[in-house]
Design a protein around this motif. Structure first.
Motif, short mmCIF file in Angstrom:
data_model
loop_
_atom_site.label_atom_id
_atom_site.label_comp_id
_atom_site.label_asym_id
_atom_site.label_seq_id
_atom_site.Cartn_x
_atom_site.Cartn_y
_atom_site.Cartn_z
N GLU A 247 -2.15 7.78 -3.10
CA GLU A 247 -3.02 7.76 -2.21
C GLU A 247 -3.42 5.96 -2.04
O GLU A 247 -4.92 5.73 -2.37
CB GLU A 247 -3.83 8.90 -1.79
CG GLU A 247 -5.15 8.94 -0.59
CD GLU A 247 -6.33 9.71 -0.77
OE1 GLU A 247 -6.42 9.91 0.30
OE2 GLU A 247 -6.11 10.03 -1.53
N ASP A 248 -2.94 5.34 -1.20
CA ASP A 248 -3.41 4.40 -1.09
C ASP A 248 -3.88 3.42 -1.94
O ASP A 248 -4.52 2.68 -2.18
CB ASP A 248 -5.28 4.29 0.09
CG ASP A 248 -5.42 4.97 1.63
OD1 ASP A 248 -3.99 4.60 2.00
OD2 ASP A 248 -6.20 5.22 2.35
N GLY B 144 -6.17 5.66 -6.48
CA GLY B 144 -5.61 6.27 -5.78
C GLY B 144 -4.31 7.35 -6.65
O GLY B 144 -3.75 7.67 -5.82
N VAL C 295 1.16 -1.61 -0.17
CA VAL C 295 0.56 -0.18 0.45
C VAL C 295 0.58 1.33 -0.09
O VAL C 295 1.51 1.70 0.47
CB VAL C 295 -0.97 -0.04 0.87
CG1 VAL C 295 -1.68 0.99 0.84
CG2 VAL C 295 -1.70 -1.46 0.94
N ASN D 253 1.40 5.98 -0.16
CA ASN D 253 1.30 6.73 -0.19
C ASN D 253 2.20 6.90 -0.44
O ASN D 253 3.88 7.65 0.47
CB ASN D 253 0.82 6.75 1.34
CG ASN D 253 -0.91 6.12 1.32
OD1 ASN D 253 -1.89 6.86 1.54
ND2 ASN D 253 -0.63 4.90 1.56
N ARG E 158 -2.13 0.48 -4.34
CA ARG E 158 -2.55 -1.68 -4.18
C ARG E 158 -1.47 -1.73 -5.10
O ARG E 158 -2.45 -1.74 -6.33
CB ARG E 158 -4.04 -1.93 -3.55
CG ARG E 158 -4.65 -1.49 -2.42
CD ARG E 158 -5.46 -2.50 -1.49
NE ARG E 158 -5.46 -3.90 -1.77
CZ ARG E 158 -4.52 -3.92 -0.75
NH1 ARG E 158 -4.38 -2.65 0.15
NH2 ARG E 158 -4.45 -4.90 0.07
#
Length: 403
Positions: free
Chosen positions: A220-221, A199, A155, A157, A223
């Motif tokens: 943002e987050d 994201g 994940v 960010n 995956r």
């Protein structure tokens, strides 16, 4: 250039003719004119050219034969690069072919090689480089974008900046921090990220030449499948150094400088000073000659380095940093002299959005003016990107003084 001694054999010159014929047959004239002016190629330009090269087996000129390279000699690679620049062929995507491709074939699993390398060669995937951050440019080890393992995914960010062509790319190769408990260089990993992943936000950065090639990328987050990790977790700094050496050697800018000098002479031959060609002015001609001498010294150094590398020689000298510094400064000097040669005709900027292979109907000035000022302004950044010249000089001094 006058008095230049050829480094090429008759076989090399036969290959040059072959390259010229291939480019002439595969590059539309509007595309060639736009690229000869120094404007950025469009995605369509790059894909068209890469596909044509791939069909000929030439799309990865710097790759080993076992990974799809054509098996060219150093001379042949230089001939191809020179003629491509001279004839207006779009630059093969450096992010894919020069940067991430060699990292993948040097460090990635066989499954990853099989998955990604063919699509880089064919032009199906275009890439962007996610290294720099707002507070981590030349000091890349201070990057803060985090990737936390969550089952079969990471994940991610964070934020990247100055990301060339992210708005038109398919994939992003990304440096991320995966361990915060060790020294900065030891906690970085190298991920491959599909830019369609939820994201990811890409925002344009317009540069002084009114072009859109650079971007901010927000994650943002996001995956990312763990199978997209190149090599080992926390070993990304090693892979990044391998890549940055290639990037800085690429930034020696020999073909671009050589073609720029040819264009400079053409402009100075057409421009007039007191009724005579500017190139006949002794002061201006001396400045051009000095640049040509300095370029020949730079080109000879590049040749020496490449021959040493191909023969397997190692050196403690930071050659990639030296070539990057000198090539960037020479290119800026060539382009500054072109702007000076234009005189008042350098006032219109001719943004690349307005130039699609033909002079705008209401364009002032001579036909050779478009692109000169735009390219000059864009290349002011050449001594910053890829590691600023100030940092490169520190690297050079550190390595040489410690030797």
């Amino acid at each position: 250039m006058a008095g230049e001694v050829s480094l090429y054999t008759p076989e090399d010159e036969a290959f040059r003719k072959e390259v010229r014929a291939f480019i002439a047959a595969n590059i539309p004239q509007d595309v060639a004119r736009r690229n000869q002016r120094g404007y950025h190629p469009t995605r369509d330009d790059v894909v068209l050219w890469t596909r044509a090269l791939h069909a000929r087996g030439w799309s990865a000129p710097n790759w080993p034969v076992e990974y799809g390279g054509p098996g060219w000699s150093i001379r042949q690679r230089h001939i191809f690069e020179e003629e491509s620049f001279r004839m207006g062929a779009p630059e093969i995507s450096p992010q894919g072919h020069t940067l991430v491709g060699p990292v993948i074939y040097a460090f990635a699993s066989q499954a990853m090689k099989d998955r990604f390398l063919p699509k880089i060669r064919s032009g199906e995937h275009l890439w962007a480089q996610g290294f720099s951050e707002p507070n981590a440019g030349s000091d890349l080890a201070s990057l803060r974008t985090r990737a936390v393992r969550d089952g079969d995914h990471y994940v991610v960010n964070g934020q990247k900046i100055w990301t060339s062509e992210a708005h038109s790319a398919d994939w992003l190769f990304l440096l991320v921090r995966t361990n915060t408990e060790v020294k900065p260089q030891a906690g970085i990993s190298f991920l491959l990220v599909d830019l369609k992943t939820p994201g990811i936000t890409v925002r344009p950065i317009l540069t002084i030449d009114e072009a859109h090639t650079l971007n901010e990328v927000f994650l943002e987050d996001v995956r990312v499948p763990a199978e997209n990790l190149v090599g080992e977790e926390n070993a990304g700094w090693t892979y990044a150094k391998h890549l940055l050496g290639a990037e800085r050697s690429f930034s020696a800018n020999v073909p671009r400088c050589k073609v720029g000098l040819e264009r400079l002479r053409a402009i100075a031959g057409a421009a007039r000073l007191r009724g005579r060609p500017l190139i006949e002015d002794p002061g201006f001609a001396a400045r051009v000659a000095q640049l040509e001498i300095e370029f020949l010294a730079h080109e000879t150094t590049v040749w020496r380095v490449l021959v040493e590398e191909e023969s397997g020689m190692t050196s403690a000298v930071p050659t990639s940093s030296i070539l990057k510094v000198r090539g960037g400064e020479l290119l800026q000097q060539v382009e500054q002299l072109m702007v000076e040669a234009l005189g008042d005709d350098a006032v219109p900027v001719y943004p690349e959005a307005d130039y699609m292979g033909e002079m705008p109907n209401d364009a002032p000035g001579p036909d050779f003016a478009p692109g000169v000022v735009s390219e000059f302004m864009y290349r002011r950044a050449i001594t910053i990107y890829g590691g600023s010249n100030e940092i490169q000089r520190n690297i050079i001094a550190d390595m040489l003084l410690r030797a």
